[in-house]
Scaffold this motif. Structure first.
Motif, mmCIF file in Angstrom:
data_model
loop_
_atom_site.group_PDB
_atom_site.id
_atom_site.type_symbol
_atom_site.label_atom_id
_atom_site.label_comp_id
_atom_site.label_asym_id
_atom_site.label_seq_id
_atom_site.Cartn_x
_atom_site.Cartn_y
_atom_site.Cartn_z
ATOM 1 N N VAL A 75 -1.615 -1.871 -4.119
ATOM 2 C CA VAL A 75 -1.128 -2.336 -5.420
ATOM 3 C C VAL A 75 -0.895 -3.830 -5.357
ATOM 4 O O VAL A 75 -0.332 -4.349 -4.376
ATOM 5 C CB VAL A 75 0.205 -1.664 -5.815
ATOM 6 C CG1 VAL A 75 0.643 -2.108 -7.212
ATOM 7 C CG2 VAL A 75 0.103 -0.148 -5.749
ATOM 8 N N THR A 116 -4.233 -1.168 -9.196
ATOM 9 C CA THR A 116 -4.278 -0.265 -8.047
ATOM 10 C C THR A 116 -5.614 0.464 -8.041
ATOM 11 O O THR A 116 -6.365 0.425 -9.013
ATOM 12 C CB THR A 116 -3.110 0.742 -8.047
ATOM 13 O OG1 THR A 116 -3.056 1.409 -6.775
ATOM 14 C CG2 THR A 116 -3.253 1.779 -9.146
ATOM 15 N N ALA A 135 1.489 1.549 -12.568
ATOM 16 C CA ALA A 135 0.936 0.229 -12.231
ATOM 17 C C ALA A 135 0.368 -0.432 -13.478
ATOM 18 O O ALA A 135 0.612 -1.617 -13.726
ATOM 19 C CB ALA A 135 -0.141 0.362 -11.146
ATOM 20 N N ASN A 174 0.869 -1.174 0.000
ATOM 21 C CA ASN A 174 0.000 0.000 0.000
ATOM 22 C C ASN A 174 0.907 1.225 0.000
ATOM 23 O O ASN A 174 1.729 1.394 0.910
ATOM 24 C CB ASN A 174 -0.895 0.032 1.243
ATOM 25 C CG ASN A 174 -2.045 -0.943 1.148
ATOM 26 O OD1 ASN A 174 -3.055 -0.648 0.529
ATOM 27 N ND2 ASN A 174 -1.892 -2.117 1.749
ATOM 28 N N PHE A 179 -2.848 3.927 -1.913
ATOM 29 C CA PHE A 179 -2.905 3.163 -3.155
ATOM 30 C C PHE A 179 -2.486 1.721 -2.905
ATOM 31 O O PHE A 179 -1.300 1.413 -2.881
ATOM 32 C CB PHE A 179 -1.969 3.767 -4.217
ATOM 33 C CG PHE A 179 -2.498 4.991 -4.865
ATOM 34 C CD1 PHE A 179 -3.258 4.915 -6.018
ATOM 35 C CD2 PHE A 179 -2.240 6.240 -4.326
ATOM 36 C CE1 PHE A 179 -3.763 6.068 -6.617
ATOM 37 C CE2 PHE A 179 -2.732 7.389 -4.924
ATOM 38 C CZ PHE A 179 -3.496 7.301 -6.072
#
Length: 195
Positions: free
Chosen positions: A191, A164, A157, A120, A189
């Motif tokens: 991911v 994300t 990403a 994150n 965010f």
């Protein structure tokens, strides 16, 4: 403890146009680790240095009010913990050991994407860096800066084949408590790998 990150790639097989076209909010991830190279690339895209020695996100008056933290739970060759990203040096500094996903997810209204993501990325604002120059108008500029950085994370990403989502629904004080750092959290965010 400072960790040197792999150098960021400056070219990929995915064009900017393709990344923009395919960009999408993704909330479900495989239970698989990210590589240190992938994390490095994401952090560099967020707040690393560009060809002119500036940060990769535009900032009003070059005040750069944002700090980037990675809540790591499942990255190859990187112990779980809270890390601060130093964009000038392209390094990570371990702030706190341990998997903080569950605590962070609870602070983010129990959102599953935060609880299951291997990483994150948390953007924390220091408003005074901009308001000291622009007064109250600087608050607006900080949020603009945050949006620029967030889009960089989304596009990087996407180019990496990862997912994300921009999480803004959280209890500010609880996120601050989980991180234990100065500043004001403005974005999270998560991911991970696409299902």
């Amino acid at each position: 403890m400072k960790i040197e990150l792999p150098k960021p790639r400056l070219k990929s097989d995915v064009s900017l146009e393709e990344a923009i076209f395919k960009r999408k909010s993704i909330r479900r991830y495989k239970n698989e680790p990210l590589t240190l190279e992938e994390l490095s690339q994401l952090l560099w895209a967020a707040a690393g240095k560009n060809a002119w020695g500036k940060r990769n996100y535009p900032s009003a008056g070059a005040c750069y009010p944002l700090e980037v933290y990675a809540v790591v739970s499942n990255v190859e060759n990187l112990p779980p913990g809270l890390y601060h990203y130093n964009g000038e040096e392209h390094t990570l500094e371990l702030i706190r050991k341990g998997d903080l996903r569950e605590e962070l997810a609870e602070a983010c209204l129990g959102q599953r994407c935060v609880a299951t993501a291997p990483v994150n990325i948390v953007i924390v604002a220091h408003f005074e860096r901009t308001t000291s120059r622009y007064g109250e108008r600087g608050i607006r500029y900080v949020y603009m800066d945050t949006g620029h950085m967030g889009q960089n994370i989304y596009l990087q990403a996407t180019a990496l084949g990862l997912g994300t989502v921009a999480v803004g629904a959280f209890y500010d004080e609880k996120v601050k408590e989980v991180l234990g750092v100065e500043g004001h959290p403005v974005y999270v965010f998560p991911v991970g790998r696409l299902l």
